[in-house]
Design an enzyme around this catalytic site. Structure first.
Site, mmCIF file in Angstrom:
data_model
loop_
_atom_site.group_PDB
_atom_site.id
_atom_site.type_symbol
_atom_site.label_atom_id
_atom_site.label_comp_id
_atom_site.label_asym_id
_atom_site.label_seq_id
_atom_site.Cartn_x
_atom_site.Cartn_y
_atom_site.Cartn_z
ATOM 1 C CB THR A 160 -0.637 1.572 0.312
ATOM 2 O OG1 THR A 160 -0.523 1.886 -1.063
ATOM 3 C CG2 THR A 160 -2.059 1.195 0.631
ATOM 4 N N GLY A 205 -4.465 0.426 -8.963
ATOM 5 C CA GLY A 205 -3.827 -0.733 -8.342
ATOM 6 C C GLY A 205 -4.824 -1.632 -7.629
ATOM 7 N N GLY A 259 1.640 -3.222 -1.409
ATOM 8 C CA GLY A 259 2.673 -3.859 -2.214
ATOM 9 C C GLY A 259 2.484 -3.522 -3.671
ATOM 10 N N GLY A 301 0.899 -3.433 -6.706
ATOM 11 C CA GLY A 301 -0.512 -3.672 -6.981
ATOM 12 C C GLY A 301 -0.812 -4.597 -8.145
HETATM 13 N N1 ASP Z 1 -0.656 -1.442 -3.536
HETATM 14 C C1 ASP Z 1 -0.517 -0.066 -3.918
HETATM 15 C C2 ASP Z 1 -0.722 0.068 -5.394
HETATM 16 O O1 ASP Z 1 -0.222 -0.758 -6.125
HETATM 17 C C3 ASP Z 1 0.805 0.509 -3.595
HETATM 18 C C4 ASP Z 1 1.196 0.408 -2.169
HETATM 19 O O2 ASP Z 1 0.883 -0.564 -1.504
HETATM 20 O O3 ASP Z 1 1.871 1.336 -1.689
HETATM 21 O O4 ASP Z 1 -1.327 1.023 -5.815
#
Ligand code: ASP
Length: 306
Positions: A173, A203, A225, A227
């Site tokens: 992300t 997420g 992180g 999610g």
């Molecule tokens: N937080 C994002 C999600 O869970 C994933 C990421 O941080 O890459 O969709």
């Protein structure tokens, strides 16, 4: 220019020294620096933190290295479903889209929701129709395809056959947080979500308070992180609350949430945050986090932990 500061992240996760070729490492540093420069050019001219975070995230969305926009991961069904959110800290206005496809820059769609609709969060077909009506750019499937993400998806599919509780450990992300010369804060986050995600999964990234938050009385936060854990921890708002209600500094609040509370809950990841004094915190409990910071003191980018 006393306070102007901008931080970006390109995801947290299992990112160890030696995992990336030197050329790949360089490419990540360069992409993070390009995003920082795009945002900081706006801040330097007295522009708003909202414009700065959108410009930085747009750069990262157009870069195939990150799991957002162009580089979004594949869902279980081989699609791309993206989420994004923007929030500004003066009026605490926010806009977000979830589960959208085809939109070149979901962060701009999130901003359009904030500025041109009476809603905060639009999802799926409705969000896509709104983005079209707003005249935003769309791209074909080829724009979002990369062999690397395809291979990652195939690997995740294979693992699922033997492990139903498969957990993806690379979070790519992107996000940006900024404080402008007027002391106004803003945050933006954009993501393709998690590889192999199913059933319209959404997420933390597009949810104000969870993955993204901005409030001039405290801080602006963008998370990356796992999610599901960040949603349950209401992470971004928790950092703000610890500052507002318990008087913690930005760094103390971010460390308490990421290195203690999320660890206890089982959530891997990190966040970037700034406050209205121009302080910044780039904190993660994973092995690495693609990240960068720019202010009058200079520009720096980093990938690995301690
Ligand atoms: N937080 C994002 C999600 O869970 C994933 C990421 O941080 O890459 O969709």
């Amino acid at each position: 220019m006393k306070k102007a500061v901008l931080a970006v992240h390109g995801g947290a996760g299992v990112i160890r020294k030696g995992m990336l070729e030197p050329a790949q490492e360089q490419a990540y540093h360069a992409a993070l620096a390009t995003a920082l420069q795009a945002g900081y050019a706006i801040l330097k001219q007295g522009g708003t933190s909202l414009d700065a975070v959108c410009a930085a995230v747009k750069e990262l969305e157009d870069c195939p290295l990150f799991n957002a926009g162009r580089g979004s991961v594949f869902t279980h069904d081989g699609l791309h479903e993206m989420d994004a959110c923007v929030m500004e800290g003066k009026e605490m206005d926010a806009g977000a889209v979830a589960g959208v496809d085809g939109i070149r820059n979901p962060v701009l769609a999130a901003r359009a929701v904030m500025e041109h609709s009476e809603h905060v969060l639009l999802s799926g077909a409705g969000a896509v129709a709104f983005a079209r009506a707003q005249g935003l750019a769309f791209e074909s499937e080829a724009w979002f395809h990369s062999d690397f993400r395809y291979a990652q998806w195939q690997e995740a599919l294979k693992e699922d056959r033997v492990r139903l509780d498969h957990s993806e450990k690379k979070f790519g992300t992107v996000g940006a947080v900024a404080c402008d010369v007027h002391g106004n804060l803003a945050a933006a986050t954009s993501t393709g979500g998690m590889t192999n995600k199913r059933w319209g999964r959404i997420g933390d990234s597009p949810v104000p308070g969870a993955g993204t938050y901005a409030n001039n009385a405290g801080c602006a936060v963008s998370c990356t992180g796992h999610g599901e854990f960040f949603l349950r921890g209401v992470v971004a708002y928790d950092v703000h609350c610890l500052m507002e209600y318990r008087g913690l500094s930005l760094q103390q609040a971010a460390e308490l949430v990421i290195c203690q509370k999320q660890v206890a809950l089982g959530g891997e990841g990190g966040l970037i945050a700034v406050d209205a004094e121009g302080n910044s915190a780039l904190v993660f409990n994973s092995e690495g986090m693609y990240r960068g910071l720019v202010s009058a003191k200079g520009l720096e980018t980093a990938i690995y932990g301690g």
